[in-house]
Design an enzyme around this catalytic site. Sequence first.
Site, PDB file in Angstrom:
ATOM      1  N   ARG A   1       0.826  -1.209   0.000  1.00 57.43           N
ATOM      2  CA  ARG A   1       0.000   0.000   0.000  1.00 57.43           C
ATOM      3  C   ARG A   1       0.862   1.262   0.000  1.00 57.43           C
ATOM      4  NH1 ARG A   1      -5.602   1.615   1.201  1.00 57.43           N
ATOM      5  NH2 ARG A   1      -6.244  -0.567   1.261  1.00 57.43           N
TER       6      ARG A   1
ATOM      7  N   GLU B   1      -9.039   6.717   7.642  1.00 53.71           N
ATOM      8  CA  GLU B   1      -7.615   6.872   7.329  1.00 53.71           C
ATOM      9  C   GLU B   1      -7.264   8.089   6.480  1.00 53.71           C
ATOM     10  OE1 GLU B   1      -5.902   2.374   7.233  1.00 53.71           O
ATOM     11  OE2 GLU B   1      -7.395   2.869   5.708  1.00 53.71           O
TER      12      GLU B   1
END
Length: 788
Positions: A323, A726
């Site tokens: 990621r 997030e």
Amino acid sequence: MNVMQPIDRIRGAVHDKERHESGHKHVTGTAEYIDDMPEPAGTLHAYLGLSQRAHAEILSIDFDAVAASTGVVGILTAVDIPGENDVSQAHKHDDPVFATGLVEFHGQPIFAVIAESREDARRAAARVKIDYRDLPHVTDVIEATEANYPLVIDPLKLERGDIADGFARARHILEGEMRIGGQDHFYLEGQISLAIPGEDEEVTVYASTQHPSETQHMVGQVLGVPSHAVTVNVRRMGGAFGGKETQANIFAAVAALAAKKYGRAVKIRPDRDDDMTATGKRHDFHVDYKLGFDDEGHIDAVDAVFAARCGFSADLSGPVTDRALFHADNCYFYPNVRLRSRPVKTNTVSNTAFRGFGGPQGMVGGERFIEDIAYTLGKDPLEIRKLNFYGGEGRNLTPYHQTVEDNIIGRIIEELEQSADYAARRADIVAFNRKSSVIRKGIALTPVKFGISFTKTEYNQAGALVHVYADGSIQLNHGGTEMGQGLYTKVAQVVADEFQVDLDRIRVTATSTGKVPNTSATAASSGSDLNGMAAADAAQQIKARLVKFAAERFGVAESDVAFEPNVVRAGIERIPFPDFIKAAYGARIQLSAAGFYKTPKIHWNRAEGRGRPFFYYAYGASCSEVSVDTLTGEYQVDRTDILHDVGRSLNPALDIGQVEGAFVQGMGWLTMEELWWDAKGRLRTHAPSTYKIPLASDRPRIFNVRLADWSVNREETIRRSKAVGEPPFMLGISVLEAISMAAASVADYLIPPRIDAPATPERVLMAVERLRCQGIEDNDAGLPRRHS
């Protein structure tokens, strides 16, 4: 039946600013956490015995003093485990419950003491005598690479375009490196589990975990029993931030192991010091990069390697480092790009999930690319940012070959630029810095583009269970966990909206593997997306049965039946919801349903580095202004303005709170939260006395936060909302970039400041001195001067 007049709307509808369902309990101290639960009679307490070496063979262990200690009932080691001595991800078998023969980090669990009280267990564990044979150890990612330490998992490569041709055509080529520090989760409630043995193989575990189903599977694996014998319950956590996605498993497993062995309830709760020592953090990264760009600042080519300190086992390092690469582009189009990960093993605790899950580290790297180009060319970094934004055809393909279809960053930036008065304030700051010899100011406006979905495709699913009782009250259960973020409130609002009843008619019960099986972790910002849709599906199933019943009961077409605020309308009749449900129960209508949802459109081929790993993107931007004391390196954040995209907000009050908290936590990670290991491999920042997190006094003096209320998710998410957990974390990058500008001012903004994160006062001071000396050297050498 009674007929009543319609009411305009329900109380606590979706999109309303509804308070957190437990907020009043949090502030009054009445919210029940595991340590607040009444302990069953005869509850025992466990405490872990941790390694005092970073890397060593265990030659012998003397438990005599431990066993003789007050209140000790027993000692557990690997030989007491009936199943597998392993709580690793995806059965990698590299993360033992108890070390045997070899320890690989300072703080690794070796045994557990079981005693009548927690204090007895804690004191007894410290009395063990262990003989070690020390082995070479490495704690730093660069040192580990130089020492040829292995990778904990296969690396990822993302590549698009022709990297060689891109550099060949570039007018300028620049190389650099950056260190990006880790971060401790510092949840208010530490790791804790309470296990209660049942008959046969059964055990019930109350765990502070973000992933109840995985905890269930791990406990079953350690005990050697099937998952149906283990029930994991989670009512709430006092914070988690990713630290309880995998790290909770060992505590649940040890409590369950002891509970079954001794036939009594067992609780385990480590001290904060041991919690911070024995559990994983955000990954530290080291980024090596090479950039090619033209005179205006258009990026031609990017080649970068993102190496991460992963710790002694894989844990989640594979998807975390993946990621990081997914977000190294942030909002920018790289025509020719090659990004590679290096998940390096070290003799430290295995690092794990943390809010953003590698995305923040990748994004900081991407912003460093922009910063270096801007100061090399003597330009405003915002100009370079806008110049390289994803655009239309031919400039909308990511390094992982997903097309950016929902790009709104241009409008976000334009609105924030105007509302924050960026241009005028930057001009004033440049003028101020020319006259100020000590205090220097900086300002930065940085964007965020964050992909939403688990990159592990199978996790993009959720279940829910909805019961409508005969009195019209509704019980809701789903696979998501509540850690203070307001998930329970949002999903309850969705169900209230489906039935068109007041929110106080909905009761959300503790997340339990006994009610909703095979849950995904509450992570990747997907809690509301997944569980909201699953709950809506369950409610819609019940509604379909009720509509059919009403049509038959009142002799109207199904199209003439509607759920209106606190009533059900059948033709011209409006029946109070409780009365209608009572009648449905009397007619033997099923009033319970299990809902399910899986995210559409996503797919990912890791081997090829291609696919659509994200369902959609969330966007945002922040503008921060700082003042830096160039004599000490100390600084303060004078003002921050934020505009953030949450689609059509499910609950603006909760979403604003998430944005504010995420920004402060992100700012803390990049400016003050520093992890430090000594020469013996011991984590020395293992308590509030040595690890600094942001205080209320560290928040921006002026703090303006707005949601982009015009945004509507183009994808069919729950009520067209977007994830909020997030993405706003990375808004804190604006503070690091503003500090960089203040430091760069001492060399007339002509030298890339390159401050590593966290930008502690020490690092800022050293950067200022380095830039000042380099600026003087360049001036003496007669190098051309540019002005930003």
